[in-house]
Structure formats: structure tokens, C-alpha cells
Design a protein around this motif. Structure first.
Motif, PDB file in Angstrom:
ATOM      1  N   ILE A  42     102.040  40.723  76.512  1.00  0.00           N
ATOM      2  CA  ILE A  42     102.820  39.320  76.260  1.00  0.00           C
ATOM      3  C   ILE A  42     104.200  39.117  76.809  1.00  0.00           C
ATOM      4  O   ILE A  42     104.554  37.954  77.354  1.00  0.00           O
ATOM      5  CB  ILE A  42     102.643  39.393  74.779  1.00  0.00           C
ATOM      6  N   TYR A  43     104.951  40.198  76.589  1.00  0.00           N
ATOM      7  CA  TYR A  43     106.550  40.476  77.276  1.00  0.00           C
ATOM      8  C   TYR A  43     106.452  40.632  78.686  1.00  0.00           C
ATOM      9  O   TYR A  43     107.698  40.449  79.177  1.00  0.00           O
ATOM     10  CB  TYR A  43     107.084  41.516  76.458  1.00  0.00           C
ATOM     11  N   PRO A  61     112.190  35.125  74.598  1.00  0.00           N
ATOM     12  CA  PRO A  61     111.059  34.954  75.117  1.00  0.00           C
ATOM     13  C   PRO A  61     109.981  33.831  75.110  1.00  0.00           C
ATOM     14  O   PRO A  61     109.274  33.815  76.054  1.00  0.00           O
ATOM     15  CB  PRO A  61     110.491  36.394  75.140  1.00  0.00           C
ATOM     16  N   PHE A  62     110.244  33.476  73.840  1.00  0.00           N
ATOM     17  CA  PHE A  62     109.170  32.346  73.576  1.00  0.00           C
ATOM     18  C   PHE A  62     109.865  30.869  73.300  1.00  0.00           C
ATOM     19  O   PHE A  62     109.093  29.987  72.790  1.00  0.00           O
ATOM     20  CB  PHE A  62     108.721  32.798  72.055  1.00  0.00           C
ATOM     21  N   CYS A  63     110.979  30.553  74.063  1.00  0.00           N
ATOM     22  CA  CYS A  63     111.287  29.284  74.160  1.00  0.00           C
ATOM     23  C   CYS A  63     112.101  29.059  75.339  1.00  0.00           C
ATOM     24  O   CYS A  63     113.310  29.801  75.457  1.00  0.00           O
ATOM     25  CB  CYS A  63     112.076  28.863  72.923  1.00  0.00           C
ATOM     26  N   GLU A  64     111.802  28.124  76.069  1.00  0.00           N
ATOM     27  CA  GLU A  64     112.781  27.959  77.290  1.00  0.00           C
ATOM     28  C   GLU A  64     114.120  27.052  77.042  1.00  0.00           C
ATOM     29  O   GLU A  64     115.089  27.024  77.935  1.00  0.00           O
ATOM     30  CB  GLU A  64     112.023  26.825  78.353  1.00  0.00           C
ATOM     31  N   LYS A  65     114.130  26.417  75.899  1.00  0.00           N
ATOM     32  CA  LYS A  65     115.469  26.111  75.387  1.00  0.00           C
ATOM     33  C   LYS A  65     116.497  27.151  75.034  1.00  0.00           C
ATOM     34  O   LYS A  65     117.719  26.641  74.673  1.00  0.00           O
ATOM     35  CB  LYS A  65     115.298  25.144  74.298  1.00  0.00           C
ATOM     36  N   VAL A 109     114.294  41.139  78.818  1.00  0.00           N
ATOM     37  CA  VAL A 109     113.045  41.981  78.729  1.00  0.00           C
ATOM     38  C   VAL A 109     112.464  42.188  80.008  1.00  0.00           C
ATOM     39  O   VAL A 109     111.972  43.263  80.319  1.00  0.00           O
ATOM     40  CB  VAL A 109     112.183  41.441  77.663  1.00  0.00           C
ATOM     41  N   ASN A 110     112.737  41.327  80.993  1.00  0.00           N
ATOM     42  CA  ASN A 110     111.933  41.368  82.216  1.00  0.00           C
ATOM     43  C   ASN A 110     113.172  41.558  83.523  1.00  0.00           C
ATOM     44  O   ASN A 110     112.933  41.602  84.667  1.00  0.00           O
ATOM     45  CB  ASN A 110     111.330  40.177  82.798  1.00  0.00           C
ATOM     46  N   ILE A 111     114.150  41.921  82.762  1.00  0.00           N
ATOM     47  CA  ILE A 111     115.714  42.221  84.032  1.00  0.00           C
ATOM     48  C   ILE A 111     115.978  43.628  83.825  1.00  0.00           C
ATOM     49  O   ILE A 111     116.200  44.275  84.638  1.00  0.00           O
ATOM     50  CB  ILE A 111     116.528  41.282  83.813  1.00  0.00           C
ATOM     51  N   ILE A 166     104.557  39.515  66.646  1.00  0.00           N
ATOM     52  CA  ILE A 166     104.422  39.208  67.857  1.00  0.00           C
ATOM     53  C   ILE A 166     103.522  37.949  68.188  1.00  0.00           C
ATOM     54  O   ILE A 166     103.666  37.117  68.998  1.00  0.00           O
ATOM     55  CB  ILE A 166     104.284  40.512  68.826  1.00  0.00           C
ATOM     56  N   ASN A 167     102.000  38.216  67.582  1.00  0.00           N
ATOM     57  CA  ASN A 167     101.207  37.428  67.657  1.00  0.00           C
ATOM     58  C   ASN A 167     101.786  36.074  67.284  1.00  0.00           C
ATOM     59  O   ASN A 167     101.124  34.921  68.045  1.00  0.00           O
ATOM     60  CB  ASN A 167      99.868  37.754  66.964  1.00  0.00           C
ATOM     61  N   TYR A 168     102.299  35.803  66.406  1.00  0.00           N
ATOM     62  CA  TYR A 168     102.696  34.603  65.754  1.00  0.00           C
ATOM     63  C   TYR A 168     103.857  33.794  66.619  1.00  0.00           C
ATOM     64  O   TYR A 168     103.527  32.634  67.166  1.00  0.00           O
ATOM     65  CB  TYR A 168     103.307  34.553  64.238  1.00  0.00           C
TER      66      TYR A 168
END
Length: 341
Positions: free
Chosen positions: A61-62, A182-186, A192-194, A247-249
Motif C-alpha cells: 500500500i505504501y 500518503p492518502f490525500c493529494e491536498k 515514505v517513498n523518499i 491502514i485498510n481504512y
């Protein structure tokens, strides 16, 4: 089988094992449901395998190499990250006013803490972001950066990562207050990926139970041995299962919609309330100041007159923290209070 399904599964074995409450003896009756799901590493339950699978699904997911579930807060993640990449006698660069876990982690590793300072904004009274020109990475093995800060000030993690890579230093990001990123572009971009290691507190803004958190690893080092050194061998599987559910939510359509709804309501507050000024990089950290009150006076007025308690205050500004559990009604009452100041 997931941890969530495992805890729902009825065990038919007679267990002469720990925990001694046997899921049926409730000393604290208000927690009787918690007792029922409080299992241990028995052959009947075998929760270790379910935990491995849950963490693997989380890493997918991440989009990380490894994601570890933590039940001792972000503090344990910070410590494990430092222990994983630093040897005794090596130097670690940390912010002078960082969370105490940063310095403690360096000391536990037998390493040497080297400190950097951040300028404080005259306009808001909060520390400014960490930039490459403020840190001297030469000769250090790792750098620990706090982003976002308590007040929602975020640093450019890509720029910091570039500097660390050029100097063969690991970048550890304390993103305890950025678990929604990680769950909102705003929201600001997550580390986490850097970064090589990123630590997030689910309980701060993402709706998790105290003290659930995550350690994300994006380098070729493993944090498993370090975590084994500092963690209990008898973890709370109800807490671990709650991390999986959390995390699932967050990753669900419902969860992402909830985050967007909260942000949209805060945006409406910022556009309609004219008697306070708004600041910060993270909209879920409502950083405000009033032209006729100090930050402390503003905080006291909100508390005494409107029954609203803020998260953090300084001489200039006040910050009200919002998260996945911030209701529409709560934000509406905040808006009414701000309009009446």
C-alpha cells in the motif's frame, strides 16, 4: 489470514498458556472485549504469520521495501531506525529542539549527536523548515529531520535526501504528525517513498489507538533486528490488528473521502473567517493568530469562553490539530468561535 480475521476466529483449544486471563477472566470489566482478543504466540493462534502478511500488505500500500507495525509509538521507530544504520562512535545530525527520542536513539546506538538549529518565524513564532543550507551533513552517518513540525511546517524531503546521498548519509524523517499524507493529494508530500526511514504515528492524526505507529524502510538495511532488540516479545495483538484495520481504512475509498471532507471544511473555514490569520503548510494543523491577542491570550479565550482546547501555543500563534476523527460538528463549532473572537 489477516490479523483482523485471526482475532475474530473462535479458538476451540484448551490453552494452558499465557496470557493467564485466557480471554475469559476480566479483571477490568470495561475492557472485556479487549481481553477476548488479547492472544499470544500459541500454536492454536499462530499470530506471527498473520502479522508478517499484514506488514507485507502494508508495504504494498505504501510502496515501501518494508513497513513495520509499532505498538510503542514513533519513539520505537526512531530508535530502531538509528540502531539500524549507525554504529558506535559515528555522528548523527539532529535538530537541537527535536523530540527527545532523537537524542535518546543516538545515545542508545553509542553514537555522537551533532546538533543543528532552525530559525524561528517572527511572524508565527514557530520553527521554520529544515533546508540543505541549515545542515552540515559532512562527516555524519545519518540525519534526523522532523517534517511536519507540530505546527504543520514541512521540509522539502527530496532536497534533503539529495544532500544526504551526496554525503553518504542516511535520512531519517520523523513524520509522526503526517500519517495522512500518503492518502490525500491536498496534503504535503509524504517522505515514505523518499527518505531511507520514515516514522509515522497513527494515533496522532490518522485515528489510531495510542501508541500505534509505523516504521517505513526504503533502503537496503533491515530494521528487524533493531526492533527485536527494543520491543517486547509479547506484543499486543489487538493493537497490531488495529494498525492493520487503520491502514485498510485510510487506503479505502471511504477513508480517502473522509480526509477530503475534513480538508474541504477547513478550507471553508479559512475562506470565511476574516478576523484571524491562517498559516502553516499542512491544512489539518490549523495555525492561527489574532491581531489583538497574543497566542496565549487566544488559546485562553478559546478554552475559557468556547470550551475549545488547542494542541500547541506560543506567544504569537495557536495551533488546533485536526485528524481523521475530527467531526463536521466540531469544525462548525470552531468556525462559530473564531467568528466571535
Amino acid at each position: 489470514m489477516s490479523l483482523i480475521k485471526l482475532l475474530r476466529k473462535q479458538n476451540r483449544k484448551l490453552l494452558f498458556t499465557t496470557p493467564s486471563h485466557s480471554q475469559k477472566f476480566f479483571i477490568f470489566n470495561k475492557f472485556r472485549q479487549f481481553y477476548k482478543y488479547d492472544i499470544s504466540e500459541t500454536d492454536a493462534h499462530n499470530p506471527q504469520e498473520a502479522l508478517k502478511k499484514a506488514e507485507k500488505r502494508a508495504s504494498i500500500i505504501y510502496k515501501t521495501k518494508y513497513t513495520h507495525f509499532l505498538t510503542n509509538g514513533s519513539t520505537s521507530g526512531i530508535i530502531a531506525a538509528v540502531l539500524s544504520c549507525v554504529k558506535p562512535g559515528e555522528k548523527v545530525l539532529i535538530w537541537k529542539n527535536a523530540h527527545q527520542s532523537h537524542e535518546n536513539a543516538v545515545k542508545l546506538a553509542g553514537a555522537i549527536p551533532v546538533y543543528y538549529d532552525l530559525p524561528v518565524s517572527n511572524e508565527w513564532g514557530v520553527p521554520q523548515k529544515t533546508t540543505p543550507d541549515l545542515i552540515n551533513v559532512k562527516g555524519v552517518k545519518a540525519v534526523i529531520v522532523t517534517s511536519p513540525s507540530y505546527e504543520g511546517i514541512t521540509s522539502d524531503i527530496k532536497d534533503l535526501k539529495d544532500v544526504c546521498e551526496k554525503n553518504n548519509a542516511y535520512l531519517i524523517v520523523d513524520e509522526a504528525h503526517g500519517a495522512l499524507y500518503p492518502f490525500c493529494e491536498k496534503l504535503p508530500e509524504s517522505a515514505v517513498n523518499i527518505a531511507d526511514f520514515t516514522i509515522q504515528s497513527l494515533h496522532k492524526t490518522a485515528g489510531g489507538l495510542n501508541p500505534t505507529a509505523l516504521l517505513h524502510v526504503n533502503c537496503n538495511l533491515s530494521a528487524s533486528d533493531a526492533l527485536a532488540m527494543i520491543n517486547t516479545t509479547s506484543p499486543s495483538y489487538p493493537l497490531l490488528a488495529s494498525i492493520e484495520a487503520n491502514i485498510n481504512y485510510l487506503n479505502s475509498v471511504q477513508g480517502r473521502k473522509k480526509i477530503n471532507q475534513i480538508i474541504e471544511q477547513i478550507e471553508e473555514i479559512k475562506s470565511s473567517v476574516k478576523n484571524v490569520e491562517f498559516g502553516g503548510d499542512d491544512i489539518t494543523k490549523i495555525l492561527i493568530k489574532h491581531s489583538k491577542m497574543s497566542g496565549f491570550e487566544l488559546s485562553e479565550t478559546l478554552f475559557e469562553k468556547f470550551n475549545i482546547e488547542d494542541e500547541k501555543t506560543n506567544e504569537t500563534s495557536t495551533m488546533l490539530l485536526c485528524g481523521i476523527g475530527t467531526s463536521e460538528n466540531k469544525l462548525r463549532k470552531l468556525k462559530q468561535a473564531l467568528c466571535r473572537l
